[in-house]
Design a protein around this motif. Structure first.
Motif, PDB file in Angstrom:
ATOM      1  N   GLU A 155       0.845  -1.182   0.000  1.00 53.12           N
ATOM      2  CA  GLU A 155       0.000   0.000   0.000  1.00 53.12           C
ATOM      3  C   GLU A 155       0.888   1.242   0.000  1.00 53.12           C
ATOM      4  O   GLU A 155       2.019   1.213   0.469  1.00 53.12           O
ATOM      5  CB  GLU A 155      -0.922   0.008   1.237  1.00 53.12           C
ATOM      6  CG  GLU A 155      -1.970  -1.085   1.233  1.00 53.12           C
ATOM      7  CD  GLU A 155      -2.905  -0.973   0.034  1.00 53.12           C
ATOM      8  OE1 GLU A 155      -3.310   0.162  -0.286  1.00 53.12           O
ATOM      9  OE2 GLU A 155      -3.210  -2.013  -0.564  1.00 53.12           O
ATOM     10  N   LYS A 156       0.357   2.333  -0.533  1.00 53.86           N
ATOM     11  CA  LYS A 156       1.117   3.576  -0.561  1.00 53.86           C
ATOM     12  C   LYS A 156       1.451   4.014   0.859  1.00 53.86           C
ATOM     13  O   LYS A 156       0.612   3.976   1.754  1.00 53.86           O
ATOM     14  CB  LYS A 156       0.305   4.673  -1.251  1.00 53.86           C
ATOM     15  CG  LYS A 156       1.027   6.008  -1.322  1.00 53.86           C
ATOM     16  CD  LYS A 156       0.186   7.055  -2.023  1.00 53.86           C
ATOM     17  CE  LYS A 156       0.902   8.387  -2.071  1.00 53.86           C
ATOM     18  NZ  LYS A 156       0.094   9.436  -2.764  1.00 53.86           N
ATOM     19  N   GLY A 157       2.723   4.394   1.089  1.00 52.12           N
ATOM     20  CA  GLY A 157       3.116   4.836   2.423  1.00 52.12           C
ATOM     21  C   GLY A 157       4.616   4.808   2.620  1.00 52.12           C
ATOM     22  O   GLY A 157       5.389   4.584   1.680  1.00 52.12           O
ATOM     23  N   THR A 158       5.028   5.028   3.871  1.00 51.06           N
ATOM     24  CA  THR A 158       6.438   5.043   4.253  1.00 51.06           C
ATOM     25  C   THR A 158       6.765   3.746   4.987  1.00 51.06           C
ATOM     26  O   THR A 158       6.034   3.338   5.892  1.00 51.06           O
ATOM     27  CB  THR A 158       6.753   6.249   5.159  1.00 51.06           C
ATOM     28  OG1 THR A 158       6.362   7.451   4.490  1.00 51.06           O
ATOM     29  CG2 THR A 158       8.233   6.314   5.478  1.00 51.06           C
ATOM     30  N   TYR A 159       7.874   3.124   4.610  1.00 53.46           N
ATOM     31  CA  TYR A 159       8.271   1.844   5.183  1.00 53.46           C
ATOM     32  C   TYR A 159       9.713   1.897   5.672  1.00 53.46           C
ATOM     33  O   TYR A 159      10.487   2.767   5.273  1.00 53.46           O
ATOM     34  CB  TYR A 159       8.110   0.719   4.150  1.00 53.46           C
ATOM     35  CG  TYR A 159       6.677   0.453   3.751  1.00 53.46           C
ATOM     36  CD1 TYR A 159       5.940  -0.558   4.357  1.00 53.46           C
ATOM     37  CD2 TYR A 159       6.052   1.231   2.782  1.00 53.46           C
ATOM     38  CE1 TYR A 159       4.622  -0.802   3.998  1.00 53.46           C
ATOM     39  CE2 TYR A 159       4.733   1.005   2.413  1.00 53.46           C
ATOM     40  CZ  TYR A 159       4.025  -0.017   3.032  1.00 53.46           C
ATOM     41  OH  TYR A 159       2.710  -0.243   2.679  1.00 53.46           O
ATOM     42  N   GLU A 160      10.034   0.959   6.530  1.00 51.58           N
ATOM     43  CA  GLU A 160      11.402   0.818   7.025  1.00 51.58           C
ATOM     44  C   GLU A 160      11.901  -0.588   6.740  1.00 51.58           C
ATOM     45  O   GLU A 160      11.186  -1.571   6.979  1.00 51.58           O
ATOM     46  CB  GLU A 160      11.472   1.073   8.534  1.00 51.58           C
ATOM     47  CG  GLU A 160      11.244   2.515   8.933  1.00 51.58           C
ATOM     48  CD  GLU A 160      11.347   2.701  10.438  1.00 51.58           C
ATOM     49  OE1 GLU A 160      11.507   1.681  11.155  1.00 51.58           O
ATOM     50  OE2 GLU A 160      11.271   3.854  10.906  1.00 51.58           O
ATOM     51  N   ALA A 161      13.118  -0.668   6.214  1.00 50.92           N
ATOM     52  CA  ALA A 161      13.828  -1.948   6.140  1.00 50.92           C
ATOM     53  C   ALA A 161      14.731  -2.009   7.366  1.00 50.92           C
ATOM     54  O   ALA A 161      15.541  -1.106   7.586  1.00 50.92           O
ATOM     55  CB  ALA A 161      14.642  -2.038   4.864  1.00 50.92           C
ATOM     56  N   ARG A 162      14.571  -3.039   8.181  1.00 50.92           N
ATOM     57  CA  ARG A 162      15.338  -3.166   9.423  1.00 50.92           C
ATOM     58  C   ARG A 162      16.179  -4.437   9.386  1.00 50.92           C
ATOM     59  O   ARG A 162      15.682  -5.516   9.042  1.00 50.92           O
ATOM     60  CB  ARG A 162      14.406  -3.207  10.640  1.00 50.92           C
ATOM     61  CG  ARG A 162      13.518  -1.970  10.799  1.00 50.92           C
ATOM     62  CD  ARG A 162      12.599  -2.122  12.002  1.00 50.92           C
ATOM     63  NE  ARG A 162      11.676  -0.997  12.136  1.00 50.92           N
ATOM     64  CZ  ARG A 162      10.711  -0.933  13.065  1.00 50.92           C
ATOM     65  NH1 ARG A 162      10.557  -1.954  13.915  1.00 50.92           N
ATOM     66  NH2 ARG A 162       9.916   0.119  13.107  1.00 50.92           N
ATOM     67  N   VAL A 163      17.434  -4.292   9.748  1.00 55.18           N
ATOM     68  CA  VAL A 163      18.362  -5.424   9.774  1.00 55.18           C
ATOM     69  C   VAL A 163      19.062  -5.457  11.113  1.00 55.18           C
ATOM     70  O   VAL A 163      19.495  -4.413  11.620  1.00 55.18           O
ATOM     71  CB  VAL A 163      19.416  -5.310   8.641  1.00 55.18           C
ATOM     72  CG1 VAL A 163      20.495  -6.365   8.802  1.00 55.18           C
ATOM     73  CG2 VAL A 163      18.755  -5.447   7.287  1.00 55.18           C
ATOM     74  N   SER A 164      19.159  -6.633  11.688  1.00 58.41           N
ATOM     75  CA  SER A 164      19.921  -6.786  12.935  1.00 58.41           C
ATOM     76  C   SER A 164      20.650  -8.125  12.920  1.00 58.41           C
ATOM     77  O   SER A 164      20.138  -9.121  12.407  1.00 58.41           O
ATOM     78  CB  SER A 164      19.003  -6.701  14.158  1.00 58.41           C
ATOM     79  OG  SER A 164      18.106  -7.787  14.198  1.00 58.41           O
ATOM     80  N   PHE A 165      21.878  -8.137  13.448  1.00 62.35           N
ATOM     81  CA  PHE A 165      22.654  -9.365  13.586  1.00 62.35           C
ATOM     82  C   PHE A 165      23.852  -9.094  14.486  1.00 62.35           C
ATOM     83  O   PHE A 165      24.126  -7.943  14.865  1.00 62.35           O
ATOM     84  CB  PHE A 165      23.094  -9.926  12.220  1.00 62.35           C
ATOM     85  CG  PHE A 165      23.889  -8.972  11.377  1.00 62.35           C
ATOM     86  CD1 PHE A 165      25.268  -8.914  11.447  1.00 62.35           C
ATOM     87  CD2 PHE A 165      23.246  -8.128  10.466  1.00 62.35           C
ATOM     88  CE1 PHE A 165      26.008  -8.052  10.647  1.00 62.35           C
ATOM     89  CE2 PHE A 165      23.973  -7.264   9.663  1.00 62.35           C
ATOM     90  CZ  PHE A 165      25.354  -7.226   9.757  1.00 62.35           C
ATOM     91  N   ILE A 166      24.554 -10.157  14.810  1.00 62.03           N
ATOM     92  CA  ILE A 166      25.777 -10.059  15.608  1.00 62.03           C
ATOM     93  C   ILE A 166      26.961 -10.266  14.678  1.00 62.03           C
ATOM     94  O   ILE A 166      27.061 -11.290  14.003  1.00 62.03           O
ATOM     95  CB  ILE A 166      25.802 -11.104  16.742  1.00 62.03           C
ATOM     96  CG1 ILE A 166      24.541 -11.007  17.609  1.00 62.03           C
ATOM     97  CG2 ILE A 166      27.057 -10.916  17.598  1.00 62.03           C
ATOM     98  CD1 ILE A 166      24.395  -9.697  18.341  1.00 62.03           C
TER      99      ILE A 166
END
Length: 403
Positions: A155-166
């Motif tokens: 859908e139209k809007g603002t998104y975040e790509a989130r990455v986490s690791f050690i």
């Protein structure tokens, strides 16, 4: 082209109904301009701080880009996507040390999150450890969303790509924000970068149906031309009813039957039929410049790359004068050689206008707009780039080494 599709009585009734709405939106625009001014000042202060800090350290971190003990971790994504584009998001690691580096990655997770609702649109988790030895200045791919899943109907809007690791016992958390656009998209721009005082400016409007449904609606509104805060000209317009199939587009031409004094203007297209406003600029000059002493050529290109990397190249003209420059380019040439052999040749002889603000730059060539070139062979590539303005040629040579 006939711009008026309603009778004077209908327009008067329409104006009365929309008066309060326009006043509200005008106040909103003024607030945006005021806050934009404050933000520019704030960002300028940040740039100054980063320059000072850069002299004391080797790097500074961004939400999507960090360096840990010489290991550069980057979350790559475009700023904007348009339906039905697939999200193209990658995580890469580069060894910026002068010797081999050993990396171990644990508990890797990747999320796509709707910023407004906090809803998770996609998640990927890989909890098993991964180890690798990376040679100096080499880049390795850690994660590629396109290889895992094609995501192309958000859908139209603002998104975040989130990455986490050690990474080697240190926590890594990266975030990259992007916009996903879906709906009727309007692109408004002057056909030329500048016009003479004797010419009628012409505006190009491209309407794109960026949805999976047919768009059938009248496209009309008001054009307001401002110089600073002063309204110079205003007129209503209508392009009639648009009938656009999904993912189709239609170009629309708009000529302003008025001459303007030299200067810079803002054009505000209020598309009242779907309550959106688009802004573009209009530059007016007395005459075309014939003095190019303050013009120089800049190129943005890498000097070293890994085999298989895409070649990025941009050519820009810089104006070192404290007055704007308006001139015409007669030729642009880009040539790529591999080990002395010509492998790609681009030449554009169409006359085009270029306007450069005082002490500013203007892009005159972007390789990505004309050709995708992958550096698929190790060795030495040479770029020859030139721009002709009047009787003067600006040229640059650049070498790219591929390992």
């Amino acid at each position: 082209m006939q711009y008026f599709s309603k009778s004077p009585e209908e327009w008067q009734k329409y104006d009365e109904e929309r008066k309060k709405e326009r006043e509200r939106r005008e106040q909103s625009k003024k607030r945006i301009i005021r806050w934009t001014f404050y933000i520019v000042i704030f960002l300028s202060m940040l740039v100054f701080i980063f320059i000072i800090m850069g002299r004391r350290g080797s790097r500074f971190d961004l939400p999507y880009n960090v360096v840990i003990k010489g290991i550069h971790i980057n979350l790559e994504s475009k700023e904007e996507y348009y339906y039905p584009d697939n999200l193209d998001i990658k995580v890469t690691i580069q060894n910026t040390n002068n010797n081999d580096s050993h990396v171990e990655i644990n508990n890797f997770s990747f999320l796509i999150v709707n910023q407004e609702s906090s809803e998770v649109e996609y998640s990927y988790v890989f909890s098993q450890p991964v180890e690798a030895d990376i040679s100096p200045y080499k880049t390795i791919l850690v994660f590629d969303l396109l290889r895992e899943k094609e995501i192309s109907d958000l859908e139209k809007g603002t998104y975040e790509a989130r990455v986490s690791f050690i990474l080697n016992d240190e926590s890594v958390n990266l975030v990259k924000t992007f916009e996903y656009n879906k709906g009727l998209i309007i692109d408004v721009s002057a056909k030329e970068m500048f016009y003479l005082t004797t010419e009628f400016p012409s505006i190009s409007i491209l309407a794109i149906n960026g949805t999976n449904e047919t768009f059938n609606k009248e496209l009309f509104g008001t054009l307001t031309i401002k110089q600073k805060e002063k309204v110079i000209h205003s007129q209503k317009f209508s392009f009639g009813t648009l009938n656009l199939n999904p993912l189709s587009s239609i170009p629309l031409d708009f000529e302003i039957n008025k001459n303007f004094d030299p200067g810079n203007y803002y054009l505000l297209f209020d598309f009242d039929s779907f309550e959106q406003t688009y802004v573009t600029t209009l530059n007016i000059v007395n005459q075309i410049d014939r003095n190019y002493n303050d013009i120089s050529l800049l190129v943005y290109v890498i000097s070293a790359a890994s085999r298989g990397d895409q070649l990025y190249f941009e050519g820009l003209l810089r104006n070192s004068n404290e007055e704007p420059k308006a001139f015409e380019i007669s030729q642009v040439i880009f040539r790529l050689f591999y080990e002395g052999q010509l492998i790609y040749n681009y030449e554009n002889n169409d006359l085009s206008r270029v306007y450069i603000t005082e002490l500013g730059t203007a892009k005159v060539f972007d390789l990505s707009n004309v050709k995708t070139i992958n550096l698929d062979r190790s060795g030495e590539y040479e770029i020859q780039f030139s721009v002709n303005i009047g009787d003067k040629t600006f040229s640059k040579k650049h070498t790219v080494k591929v390992y």
